[in-house]
Design an enzyme around this catalytic site. Structure first.
Site, PDB file in Angstrom:
ATOM      1  N   SER A 148      17.633-123.427 -21.055  1.00  0.00           N
ATOM      2  CA  SER A 148      16.380-123.053 -20.927  1.00  0.00           C
ATOM      3  C   SER A 148      15.656-121.836 -21.792  1.00  0.00           C
ATOM      4  O   SER A 148      16.446-121.298 -22.326  1.00  0.00           O
ATOM      5  CB  SER A 148      16.379-122.353 -19.301  1.00  0.00           C
ATOM      6  OG  SER A 148      15.106-121.808 -19.059  1.00  0.00           O
ATOM      7  N   TYR A 162      20.358-116.653 -13.218  1.00  0.00           N
ATOM      8  CA  TYR A 162      19.918-117.924 -13.958  1.00  0.00           C
ATOM      9  C   TYR A 162      19.663-117.556 -15.636  1.00  0.00           C
ATOM     10  O   TYR A 162      20.158-118.156 -16.478  1.00  0.00           O
ATOM     11  CB  TYR A 162      18.551-118.406 -13.451  1.00  0.00           C
ATOM     12  CG  TYR A 162      18.122-119.595 -14.104  1.00  0.00           C
ATOM     13  CD1 TYR A 162      18.639-120.691 -13.748  1.00  0.00           C
ATOM     14  CD2 TYR A 162      16.988-119.318 -14.976  1.00  0.00           C
ATOM     15  CE1 TYR A 162      17.934-122.028 -14.263  1.00  0.00           C
ATOM     16  CE2 TYR A 162      16.364-120.516 -15.501  1.00  0.00           C
ATOM     17  CZ  TYR A 162      17.045-121.726 -15.310  1.00  0.00           C
ATOM     18  OH  TYR A 162      16.598-123.054 -15.800  1.00  0.00           O
TER      19      TYR A 162
END
Length: 262
Positions: A148, A162
């Site tokens: 990501s 995350y």
């Protein structure tokens, strides 16, 4: 030099985790369009089966929860019972968790770190023999980790585990690449930006508003993600090893800092 088949995947066997929706489904559809046979896995059997029907006869559902090492090993055993080799593995299954710093729970840390970092490593480990059976110097096997841009730069949300997990997976990609290249297995990663998905509901539900913050002035679409994955999985990407490709419309690397491009 033969260039007509640079991006074809005819005869290749792929496994995409988290393949029943979102980015995983985009990648699976792209692989199938280029001639691959694709197994998709997700923890929800009905959703997995429904996606496989939608994607056509070259897509096979293998539901499995890969959030544990036992689940990773079970999925690897399922594939091994069906195929003598695996040409492409896409480690896409992932989770996110947001909570204020003062209240961020251990459960939100462990769930995300286990699925986003631990599982890609142990699933690749469990599939090592099948990937080695495919890999040759002239046509290496491929492992593509879905990371990501939140592993590259901060977003405004308090998604502590995350952010940490995706940064870790980007570096784990490099470490795994350094080892597995010896077995003719190339490991790379794709760092997506804003794509409409269940995980990125802001992009899904407020795409026009999000697009104004992206230098390219739009959120990502299926072809953007499929194209990057096809490149890495195909002959075109055979000399790319350990790299993370950002697919984000310029957010991470072409942003002026204000959230808008000039």
């Amino acid at each position: 030099m033969e260039t007509t088949n640079l991006f074809r995947l005819d005869g290749r066997i792929a496994l995409v985790t988290g393949g029943s929706r979102g980015i995983g489904k985009m990648i699976a559809a792209g692989f199938i369009a280029q001639g691959a046979k694709v197994y998709i896995s997700s923890r929800k059997p009905a959703a997995c089966a429904e996606a496989a029907v939608e994607l056509g006869p070259n897509c096979i559902a293998l539901p499995q929860d890969v959030s544990t090492v036992a689940g990773c090993q079970a999925l690897a055993a399922q594939i091994a019972a069906l195929e003598p080799r695996l040409d492409i593995l896409v480690n896409n299954a992932g989770a996110a968790w947001g909570a204020p710093f003062e209240a961020f729970p251990e459960s939100g840390w462990d769930k995300v770190m286990d699925l986003n970092v631990k599982s890609p490593f142990f699933l690749t480990q469990a599939l090592h023999d099948l990937l080695k059976a495919s890999g040759r110097r002239e046509q290496p096997a491929k492992v593509i980790n879905i990371t990501s841009i939140d592993g590259i730069r901060l977003n405004p949300q308090e998604t502590y585990s995350y952010h940490a997990s995706k940064s870790a997976l980007i570096y784990l990609t490099r470490r795994m690449a350094a080892r597995l290249v010896r077995d003719a297995i190339n490991v790379t990663s794709i760092a997506p930006g804003a794509f409409a998905s269940e995980m990125n509901r802001v992009a899904r539900d407020h795409g026009d508003a999000v697009a104004k913050l992206i230098p390219a002035r739009r959120i990502g679409v299926d072809e953007d993600m499929a194209g990057a994955a096809i490149y890495l999985a195909s002959r075109a990407g055979d000399y790319v090893i350990g790299e993370t490709i950002t697919v984000d419309g310029g957010v991470a690397h072409a942003n002026t800092g204000s959230g808008f491009s000039e």
